[in-house]
Design an enzyme around this catalytic site. Structure first.
Site, mmCIF file in Angstrom:
data_model
loop_
_atom_site.group_PDB
_atom_site.id
_atom_site.type_symbol
_atom_site.label_atom_id
_atom_site.label_comp_id
_atom_site.label_asym_id
_atom_site.label_seq_id
_atom_site.Cartn_x
_atom_site.Cartn_y
_atom_site.Cartn_z
ATOM 1 N N LEU A 37 0.834 -1.201 0.000
ATOM 2 C CA LEU A 37 0.000 0.000 0.000
ATOM 3 C C LEU A 37 0.873 1.257 0.000
ATOM 4 O O LEU A 37 2.063 1.197 0.329
ATOM 5 C CB LEU A 37 -0.911 -0.028 1.236
ATOM 6 N N THR A 94 6.341 0.543 1.893
ATOM 7 C CA THR A 94 7.367 1.382 2.537
ATOM 8 C C THR A 94 6.633 2.436 3.344
ATOM 9 O O THR A 94 5.996 3.335 2.768
ATOM 10 C CB THR A 94 8.253 2.072 1.479
ATOM 11 N N LYS A 140 15.349 -0.060 5.221
ATOM 12 C CA LYS A 140 15.001 0.562 3.935
ATOM 13 C C LYS A 140 15.341 2.062 3.959
ATOM 14 O O LYS A 140 15.870 2.610 2.998
ATOM 15 C CB LYS A 140 13.507 0.336 3.677
ATOM 16 N N LYS A 146 9.652 10.693 -0.967
ATOM 17 C CA LYS A 146 8.860 10.050 0.092
ATOM 18 C C LYS A 146 9.786 9.262 1.032
ATOM 19 O O LYS A 146 9.717 9.385 2.254
ATOM 20 C CB LYS A 146 7.831 9.101 -0.538
HETATM 21 P P1 NAD Z 1 0.744 2.294 -6.343
HETATM 22 O O1 NAD Z 1 0.158 3.621 -6.016
HETATM 23 O O2 NAD Z 1 0.987 1.938 -7.770
HETATM 24 O O3 NAD Z 1 -0.181 1.124 -5.713
HETATM 25 C C1 NAD Z 1 -0.819 1.217 -4.484
HETATM 26 C C2 NAD Z 1 -2.154 0.474 -4.630
HETATM 27 O O4 NAD Z 1 -2.784 0.420 -3.349
HETATM 28 C C3 NAD Z 1 -3.128 1.179 -5.581
HETATM 29 O O5 NAD Z 1 -3.523 0.277 -6.601
HETATM 30 C C4 NAD Z 1 -4.295 1.582 -4.675
HETATM 31 O O6 NAD Z 1 -5.551 1.521 -5.321
HETATM 32 C C5 NAD Z 1 -4.187 0.531 -3.576
HETATM 33 N N1 NAD Z 1 -4.843 0.893 -2.333
HETATM 34 C C6 NAD Z 1 -4.725 2.040 -1.622
HETATM 35 N N2 NAD Z 1 -5.477 1.963 -0.502
HETATM 36 C C7 NAD Z 1 -6.086 0.749 -0.508
HETATM 37 C C8 NAD Z 1 -6.976 0.078 0.361
HETATM 38 N N3 NAD Z 1 -7.427 0.660 1.480
HETATM 39 N N4 NAD Z 1 -7.388 -1.162 0.035
HETATM 40 C C9 NAD Z 1 -6.943 -1.765 -1.092
HETATM 41 N N5 NAD Z 1 -6.101 -1.182 -1.974
HETATM 42 C C10 NAD Z 1 -5.678 0.062 -1.685
HETATM 43 O O7 NAD Z 1 2.093 2.207 -5.495
HETATM 44 P P2 NAD Z 1 3.344 1.223 -5.758
HETATM 45 O O8 NAD Z 1 4.319 1.886 -6.652
HETATM 46 O O9 NAD Z 1 2.828 -0.139 -6.072
HETATM 47 O O10 NAD Z 1 4.002 1.262 -4.307
HETATM 48 C C11 NAD Z 1 3.455 0.510 -3.233
HETATM 49 C C12 NAD Z 1 4.431 0.589 -2.068
HETATM 50 O O11 NAD Z 1 5.701 0.067 -2.482
HETATM 51 C C13 NAD Z 1 4.696 2.029 -1.575
HETATM 52 O O12 NAD Z 1 4.787 2.012 -0.184
HETATM 53 C C14 NAD Z 1 6.014 2.382 -2.249
HETATM 54 O O13 NAD Z 1 6.741 3.361 -1.516
HETATM 55 C C15 NAD Z 1 6.718 1.034 -2.240
HETATM 56 N N6 NAD Z 1 7.757 0.867 -3.265
HETATM 57 C C16 NAD Z 1 7.534 1.256 -4.543
HETATM 58 C C17 NAD Z 1 8.532 1.078 -5.496
HETATM 59 C C18 NAD Z 1 8.312 1.484 -6.935
HETATM 60 O O14 NAD Z 1 9.303 1.543 -7.690
HETATM 61 N N7 NAD Z 1 7.088 1.757 -7.367
HETATM 62 C C19 NAD Z 1 9.747 0.489 -5.140
HETATM 63 C C20 NAD Z 1 9.939 0.057 -3.828
HETATM 64 C C21 NAD Z 1 8.921 0.257 -2.894
#
Ligand code: NAD
Length: 296
Positions: free
Chosen positions: A65, A96, A171, A246
């Site tokens: 999330l 994260t 992290k 972030k």
């Molecule tokens: P994203 O915004 O693409 O996906 C998040 C998803 O969570 C969305 O599809 C949203 O609809 C869903 N969501 C939000 N609230 C919800 C709820 N209450 N119930 C169900 N679904 C819900 O984000 P992401 O890029 O997939 O990143 C997710 C996590 O991973 C973050 O914490 C980010 O910091 C971390 N992260 C991302 C990357 C990257 O390169 N994108 C790399 C490492 C870590």
């Protein structure tokens, strides 16, 4: 094979959940976005009508999330998932988020006999798709043993960093260092180029010398030096400036909480916040190179 509930199917969670389906687990998923759910249905997962429905019968619950408030909202309180899960369930939050929220959810889970680990990842979207993420886990040793079974189907390096919240701290440390050495690499390359050096030659020299680091090795920020790096593709991410900003915000909170003098980390955060203000939030985090090059 296990019964797994997966909540949060965005850029990262989507491919991670797909890899669990490919590995043969029974996967029930939920996301607020219908499009995200449909992609997982196409990949062979069962889409639930709510997070509560997704966790029915689950041995493992995994979440991916955006931030701490989403994680707290999903798990805590009378309507939260922890209140519904049987003791013996293993919860892995791969988001994260801030370490205090991870510890709070971990404590609430432990009080109910539920195993919890914060398990944030390093590696980005490409590694999520390839199943090569690194997981940094915080929680009890027994939970870590159970977690490894499932995490191994989504990643290749799985570390036990310590107790609940320790994954988030690891992290934060890693990404603060990444930001600092990326900026340092950009400054060194710009200095060399402005003094007549070829960035490829300078990169080779530094790679064979004591300036060697990950940014130089696999993610060179100077356009044209490394064909597959975002710098050679108009700084399309990759790993976005917004996400780095972030993560640096989370790292600053960890440093402040523990009284660490992290002046380089603070400067890195200022620079990434400036990039966001300049409208570069959606660009790759190596685009700090463009910022330096523009100041001539
Ligand atoms: P994203 O915004 O693409 O996906 C998040 C998803 O969570 C969305 O599809 C949203 O609809 C869903 N969501 C939000 N609230 C919800 C709820 N209450 N119930 C169900 N679904 C819900 O984000 P992401 O890029 O997939 O990143 C997710 C996590 O991973 C973050 O914490 C980010 O910091 C971390 N992260 C991302 C990357 C990257 O390169 N994108 C790399 C490492 C870590």
């Amino acid at each position: 094979m296990a019964q797994v509930a997966f909540i949060g199917l965005g850029n990262m969670g989507g491919p991670m959940a797909s890899n669990l389906v490919k590995a043969g687990h029974t996967v029930q998923v939920f996301d607020l976005s219908e499009a995200a759910c449909q992609q997982l249905a196409d990949a062979g997962a069962t889409v639930a009508a709510s997070a509560s429905d997704a966790v029915v019968g689950a041995e493992y619950v995994i979440s991916m999330l955006p931030a701490g408030k989403h994680v707290a909202g999903v798990y805590l309180g009378d309507d939260g998932l922890l209140a519904q899960l049987g003791s013996g369930t293993t919860v892995l939050d791969c988001s994260t988020i801030d370490a205090p929220t991870s510890r709070e959810v971990g404590k609430a889970a432990a009080d109910l006999g539920i195993g919890f680990m914060d398990a944030p990842v390093s590696g980005g979207v490409a590694a999520a798709a390839a199943g090569t993420l690194a997981f940094m886990c915080g929680g009890e040793a027994a939970t870590f043993e159970k977690a490894k079974i499932i995490l191994a189907d989504m990643g290749k390096n799985i570390f036990h960093a310590g107790t609940a919240g320790a994954g988030q701290v690891a992290k934060g440390c890693n990404n603060m260092l990444l930001a600092i050495h990326m900026i340092g690499t950009c400054e060194a390359l710009e200095m060399g180029v402005r003094n007549g050096l070829d960035p490829k030659v300078l990169s080779e020299i530094m790679l064979a010398s004591s300036g060697r680091n990950w940014s130089l090795e696999v993610y060179n920020p100077y356009p044209g030096v490394m064909e597959k790096a975002p710098a050679s593709n108009d700084y399309k991410p990759g790993f976005m400036v917004d996400l780095m900003a972030k993560d640096l915000g989370l790292a600053m909170a960890i440093a402040e909480h523990s009284g660490v003098d992290n002046r380089m980390g603070k400067l890195a955060r200022q620079l990434y916040t400036q990039l966001q203000e300049d409208g570069m939030g959606q660009q790759d985090f190596s685009s700090v190179m463009q910022k330096l090059a523009a100041k001539s």
